[in-house]
Write an enzyme that holds these catalytic residues in place. Structure first.
Site, PDB file in Angstrom:
ATOM      1  N   LYS A   1     -11.593   4.827   0.705  1.00 26.27           N
ATOM      2  CA  LYS A   1     -10.614   4.741   1.788  1.00 26.27           C
ATOM      3  C   LYS A   1     -10.622   3.321   2.314  1.00 26.27           C
ATOM      4  O   LYS A   1     -11.624   2.608   2.197  1.00 26.27           O
ATOM      5  CB  LYS A   1     -10.995   5.697   2.931  1.00 26.27           C
TER       6      LYS A   1
HETATM    7  P1  NAD Z   1       3.001  10.384   9.733  1.00 26.30           P
HETATM    8  O1  NAD Z   1       2.811   9.045  10.347  1.00 26.30           O
HETATM    9  O2  NAD Z   1       4.120  10.633   8.800  1.00 26.30           O
HETATM   10  O3  NAD Z   1       3.157  11.500  10.911  1.00 26.30           O
HETATM   11  C1  NAD Z   1       2.239  11.578  11.960  1.00 26.30           C
HETATM   12  C2  NAD Z   1       2.792  12.548  12.985  1.00 26.30           C
HETATM   13  O4  NAD Z   1       1.813  12.695  14.036  1.00 26.30           O
HETATM   14  C3  NAD Z   1       4.070  12.073  13.669  1.00 26.30           C
HETATM   15  O5  NAD Z   1       4.934  13.169  13.862  1.00 26.30           O
HETATM   16  C4  NAD Z   1       3.568  11.550  15.013  1.00 26.30           C
HETATM   17  O6  NAD Z   1       4.557  11.598  16.029  1.00 26.30           O
HETATM   18  C5  NAD Z   1       2.460  12.537  15.281  1.00 26.30           C
HETATM   19  N1  NAD Z   1       1.527  12.044  16.296  1.00 26.30           N
HETATM   20  C6  NAD Z   1       1.015  10.804  16.430  1.00 26.30           C
HETATM   21  N2  NAD Z   1       0.258  10.727  17.524  1.00 26.30           N
HETATM   22  C7  NAD Z   1       0.277  11.949  18.090  1.00 26.30           C
HETATM   23  C8  NAD Z   1      -0.321  12.491  19.249  1.00 26.30           C
HETATM   24  N3  NAD Z   1      -1.089  11.760  20.029  1.00 26.30           N
HETATM   25  N4  NAD Z   1      -0.084  13.792  19.534  1.00 26.30           N
HETATM   26  C9  NAD Z   1       0.707  14.554  18.741  1.00 26.30           C
HETATM   27  N5  NAD Z   1       1.314  14.082  17.622  1.00 26.30           N
HETATM   28  C10 NAD Z   1       1.094  12.799  17.316  1.00 26.30           C
HETATM   29  O7  NAD Z   1       1.576  10.729   9.093  1.00 26.30           O
HETATM   30  P2  NAD Z   1       1.263  11.775   7.940  1.00 26.30           P
HETATM   31  O8  NAD Z   1       1.301  11.076   6.641  1.00 26.30           O
HETATM   32  O9  NAD Z   1       2.072  13.006   8.168  1.00 26.30           O
HETATM   33  O10 NAD Z   1      -0.280  12.068   8.248  1.00 26.30           O
HETATM   34  C11 NAD Z   1      -0.696  13.000   9.237  1.00 26.30           C
HETATM   35  C12 NAD Z   1      -2.134  13.384   8.963  1.00 26.30           C
HETATM   36  O11 NAD Z   1      -2.226  13.933   7.643  1.00 26.30           O
HETATM   37  C13 NAD Z   1      -3.168  12.266   9.015  1.00 26.30           C
HETATM   38  O12 NAD Z   1      -4.383  12.796   9.494  1.00 26.30           O
HETATM   39  C14 NAD Z   1      -3.344  11.881   7.553  1.00 26.30           C
HETATM   40  O13 NAD Z   1      -4.615  11.284   7.297  1.00 26.30           O
HETATM   41  C15 NAD Z   1      -3.253  13.244   6.921  1.00 26.30           C
HETATM   42  N6  NAD Z   1      -2.915  13.213   5.483  1.00 26.30           N
HETATM   43  C16 NAD Z   1      -1.757  12.659   5.045  1.00 26.30           C
HETATM   44  C17 NAD Z   1      -1.470  12.671   3.694  1.00 26.30           C
HETATM   45  C18 NAD Z   1      -0.190  12.134   3.148  1.00 26.30           C
HETATM   46  O14 NAD Z   1       0.035  12.278   1.936  1.00 26.30           O
HETATM   47  N7  NAD Z   1       0.681  11.561   3.968  1.00 26.30           N
HETATM   48  C19 NAD Z   1      -2.384  13.238   2.782  1.00 26.30           C
HETATM   49  C20 NAD Z   1      -3.549  13.802   3.256  1.00 26.30           C
HETATM   50  C21 NAD Z   1      -3.801  13.785   4.624  1.00 26.30           C
END
Ligand code: NAD
Length: 435
Positions: A125
């Site tokens: 990471k």
């Molecule tokens: P993203 O940036 O597309 O979306 C994040 C979302 O969280 C947004 O809707 C944002 O408004 C919301 N958010 C941010 N701060 C917040 C708060 N304080 N309270 C409530 N909502 C809040 O990110 P993503 O890619 O969807 O990732 C989200 C999670 O999933 C992370 O933990 C990431 O590590 C994990 N993840 C993502 C992937 C991927 O392929 N994108 C894969 C595995 C894990």
């Protein structure tokens, strides 16, 4: 039968201070998770120390010219937790709260996740401590390129393959791929995944994590007699993961009754109009201001009547302060590390099933693996093939984890760790210690 040469157990020294479990937040949580699994590892437990020390930690200075003519320095990290099963694999996060402890933990969870779905990767990471929203596009590009150059000594298509994570996207992957390729002198598409489709990216990658959340969520629901087509779903975070998962649950007939993002929380008992909500978020950046829904306080989100809760935003959202109020029967962790260990215990006591991140959100890295394979062969699959393979891998992984949980009477999180740690330590043993 394969004879594994008997090897003396590695000598255990006390941990260096930066690995100490007491002070290091997310890394400390990971160490406790490993301790919980150790009794189930049988003979492989003698190698468990391997998991408690990242293989390689790189901290880099990232200086860039700002648009106003000044120079700013950012702190960047790339951690390769374990590479016994293959090259390191894991995302790059740009966030103002990124710490070494967090990146170490996230790299370790990648080792577990990759082994849990049995893709041939270790865990890695990276991250930069920065709020990218404060940077211009030019500054963001220069920072990304300098960071890539700095970590270029340890990444590569056969060494360690970054991908998007919080606040990084296809464009940033394109810059990373280009920078690495420029330094190598030839185009190396396989150095990162999550690229634009026109640049060696894979169809289905953008939706893969949400699709995986949905796939294993449906499997888990079956086991507890929960009918998805009539279920009420609450989603925190409506971005890449939460938005896609919410859409798929709604398409399966579920009612998405509450959604929270950084702009607030909305609720509608009869179910939100998810396709319109997605359009609204795309146009305005958040769920705030969406018509046809009630606005409720962010804290109330945790007690809305629902059957399935999907935290898909940030770490440490389900805590001892709100776990007692959650009404869902099933929690599907779309985000990484959204549940604190105390909250985990509370949910367990309340008989709420938690489908842990290390399996629930593994769909993204699974299709990243497909992207990497396609890049090597320069032969691209259609989306139906990708989705079919994704669903098969996720279902198989879930089924193995479910069985281990039943056999050992442990939580799905501990079961996933048992499956994954055994796979990692088995390869550790087969490879033996160099020299
Ligand atoms: P993203 O940036 O597309 O979306 C994040 C979302 O969280 C947004 O809707 C944002 O408004 C919301 N958010 C941010 N701060 C917040 C708060 N304080 N309270 C409530 N909502 C809040 O990110 P993503 O890619 O969807 O990732 C989200 C999670 O999933 C992370 O933990 C990431 O590590 C994990 N993840 C993502 C992937 C991927 O392929 N994108 C894969 C595995 C894990």
């Amino acid at each position: 039968m394969l004879q594994v040469p008997s090897t003396t157990a590695p000598t255990v020294h006390s941990l260096p201070s930066y690995l100490n479990a007491d002070h290091l937040g997310p890394w400390g949580i990971f160490l406790k998770q490993v301790d919980r699994v150790e009794p189930y590892l049988g003979n492989l437990a003698r190698w468990v120390e391997t998991l408690k020390r990242p293989k390689r930690i790189l901290v880099v200075d990232v200086p860039i010219h700002m648009d106003d003519g000044t120079v700013r320095h950012f702190e960047g990290y790339r951690v390769q937790h374990n590479t016994s099963r293959g090259p390191g694999k894991g995302g790059v996060r740009f966030h103002q709260d990124v710490t070494l402890s967090e990146v170490m933990a996230l790299s370790a969870w990648m080792s577990i996740k990759n082994a849990a779905v049995n893709v041939p990767y270790g865990g890695a990471k990276g991250g930069i401590r920065v709020d990218p929203k404060t940077l211009s596009r030019g500054e963001l590009e220069r920072m990304t390129r300098r960071y890539t150059s700095e970590i270029g000594i340890i990444i590569g298509p056969n060494k360690d393959i970054p991908a998007p994570d919080v606040n990084t996207n296809e464009q940033i992957m394109a810059w990373m791929m280009d920078t690495y390729s420029m330094n190598q002198g030839s185009t190396a598409t396989g150095v990162v995944t999550g690229k634009p489709v026109d640049l060696g990216g894979s169809l289905g990658r953008r939706e893969a994590t949400g699709r995986g959340v949905f796939t294993v969520g449906v499997e888990a629901a079956k086991h507890i007699g929960l009918e998805v087509s009539t279920a009420r779903v609450a989603v925190q975070g409506f971005g890449n993961v939460g938005g896609v998962a919410g859409k798929l649950f709604a398409e399966a007939g579920a009612r998405v009754v509450a959604v929270q993002d950084h702009g607030g929380t909305i609720y509608r008992e009869a179910g939100l109009d998810v396709p319109n909500l997605l359009k609204h978020v795309q146009a305005t950046g958040s769920v705030g201001g969406f018509e046809g829904a009630e606005v409720i306080s962010n804290d109330k989100f945790w007690e809305v009547p629902c059957d399935i809760l999907i935290p898909a935003a940030l770490e440490q959202q389900i805590t001892a302060a709100n776990a007692g109020r959650i009404q869902a029967r099933l929690v599907i962790e779309g985000a990484n590390g959204p549940t604190t260990p105390e909250a985990d215990d509370i949910l367990h006591e309340r008989n709420i099933l938690v489908l842990p991140d290390v399996i629930a959100n593994a769909g993204g890295v699974t299709v990243s693996y497909f992207e990497w394979v396609q890049d090597f062969s320069s032969f691209f699959w259609d989306e139906d093939e990708i989705n079919a393979r994704l669903v098969r891998i996720m279902k198989e992984a879930f089924s193995a984890v479910w069985q281990v949980a039943q056999d050992n009477k442990v939580s799905l999180r501990t079961a996933t760790f048992i499956v994954a740690c055994k796979r990692i330590l088995h390869t550790r043993e087969l490879r033996g210690l160099y020299p």
